[in-house]
Design an enzyme around this catalytic site. Structure first.
Site, short mmCIF file in Angstrom:
data_model
loop_
_atom_site.label_atom_id
_atom_site.label_comp_id
_atom_site.label_asym_id
_atom_site.label_seq_id
_atom_site.Cartn_x
_atom_site.Cartn_y
_atom_site.Cartn_z
N ASP A 37 19.04 14.00 36.03
CA ASP A 37 20.07 14.96 35.65
C ASP A 37 21.01 15.15 36.82
O ASP A 37 20.63 14.94 37.98
CB ASP A 37 19.48 16.30 35.22
CG ASP A 37 20.38 17.02 34.22
OD1 ASP A 37 20.09 16.95 33.01
OD2 ASP A 37 21.38 17.62 34.64
N VAL A 64 25.41 9.59 36.43
CA VAL A 64 25.44 8.24 35.85
C VAL A 64 26.86 7.67 35.88
O VAL A 64 27.04 6.45 35.73
CB VAL A 64 24.89 8.24 34.42
CG1 VAL A 64 23.42 8.65 34.40
CG2 VAL A 64 25.72 9.14 33.49
N TYR A 154 35.93 12.84 22.91
CA TYR A 154 34.50 12.71 22.62
C TYR A 154 34.26 11.68 21.52
O TYR A 154 33.37 10.83 21.65
CB TYR A 154 33.95 14.07 22.20
CG TYR A 154 32.45 14.07 21.98
CD1 TYR A 154 31.57 13.99 23.04
CD2 TYR A 154 31.92 14.16 20.69
CE1 TYR A 154 30.20 14.00 22.85
CE2 TYR A 154 30.55 14.17 20.48
CZ TYR A 154 29.70 14.09 21.56
OH TYR A 154 28.34 14.09 21.36
N ALA A 186 21.29 18.10 16.57
CA ALA A 186 20.32 19.01 17.18
C ALA A 186 21.02 20.23 17.75
O ALA A 186 22.19 20.16 18.15
CB ALA A 186 19.53 18.30 18.28
N THR A 188 21.62 22.23 20.55
CA THR A 188 21.54 22.16 22.00
C THR A 188 22.65 23.01 22.62
O THR A 188 23.49 23.57 21.92
CB THR A 188 21.70 20.71 22.48
OG1 THR A 188 23.02 20.26 22.14
CG2 THR A 188 20.66 19.80 21.83
#
Length: 279
Positions: A37, A64, A154, A186, A188
């Site tokens: 993370d 990343v 996105y 989901a 989140t």
């Protein structure tokens, strides 16, 4: 023996949300997990949780979107566990804005994390998996790839994830490497912060996690190049972009010919307007 016994996997963005659930589920099925993370401390916390439950896990803090840090993440897995069997490209950010009000810096962040992140991690992993003789890459996409309102950056990033999944699946199959994507629904933090998202707290990340574990496991041998839509109670396969019939062939096309074709023979092949898809 559990489904992932003897396997070592890297899960990006696994300090919370979907990634945390993926890490816990994979560890419960016997995998050694590298918990990655970008936020300080939370990767360590998830790794400690897994070890407290009897699993094997180490943490990696880094972005990343940085090629060197992405490569270092893959190297961390090999150095710690002696191998790499799977990569889950989960790390991602969302951003919504009206097209005329979008912030260039925020759009760049979405592309760097959601597109370059999987590319950097995936190419680093592919080198190891090819030399090793096989493995699995699971990309986390989104149904937004078909075009979601106020989310052009996105949506574009998740369309890119679908394309890289198909491309890698074709390139890597002969090397024993399977590449698939999941498009999860989901509840989140990403959903909490978006007032346009339908309130679905019952769709927890933990309900989605078994799908990723399945794709990491040998149970999914032979499954590659697929995008699976899942929210814990529904499962379906998403269609990849493809040519629609009919395909019209002319010696030459005038503007009037094109207008006639789209008003006539091709009309039934046209996609519904966006408002019908995202009502």
């Amino acid at each position: 023996m559990t489904l992932l016994s003897g396997k070592a996997v890297v899960i990006t963005g696994s300090g919370q949300g979907l990634g945390r659930a993926f890490a816990h589920n994979a560890a419960a099925q016997g995998a050694a997990v590298v918990v990655n993370d970008v936020e300080a401390g939370i990767a360590d916390e998830v790794a400690r949780e897994i070890r407290a439950l009897g699993g094997r896990a180490v943490s990696h803090e880094g972005s990343v979107a940085d090629a060197e840090q992405a490569a270092g993440l893959i190297d961390r897995c090999v150095a710690e566990f002696g191998r790499l069997d799977g990569l889950v490209n989960n790390a991602g950010v969302n951003y919504r804005a009206e097209p005329w009000a979008a912030d260039p810096a925020r759009m760049r962040e979405v592309v760097e994390v959601n597109v370059l992140g999987p590319l950097f991690c995936g190419t680093a992993a592919a080198k190891v998996l090819r030399a090793q003789g096989g493995g699995v890459i699971v990309n986390v996409g989104s149904g937004s790839m078909i075009g979601q309102r106020r989310a052009a950056a996105y949506s574009a990033s998740k369309g890119a994830v679908a394309s890289m999944t198909a491309s890698w699946a074709a390139d890597l199959a002969e090397h024993g490497i399977r590449v698939n994507a999941v498009a999860p629904v989901a509840w989140t933090r990403m959903a909490w912060n978006d007032p346009s998202v339908v309130q679905t707290p019952e769709h927890t990340p933990e309900r989605v996690a078994p799908l990723v574990t399945y794709l990491l496991s040998d149970l999914s041998a032979g499954i590659t190049g697929q995008i699976l839509r899942f929210r814990g109670d529904i499962l379906c396969v998403l269609r990849q972009t493809a040519i629609k019939d009919p395909v019209l062939d002319r010696d030459g096309w005038t503007v009037e010919d094109i207008a006639s074709a789209l008003d006539g023979e091709l009309r039934e092949a046209l996609e519904p307007p966006p408002s019908a898809r995202w009502s």
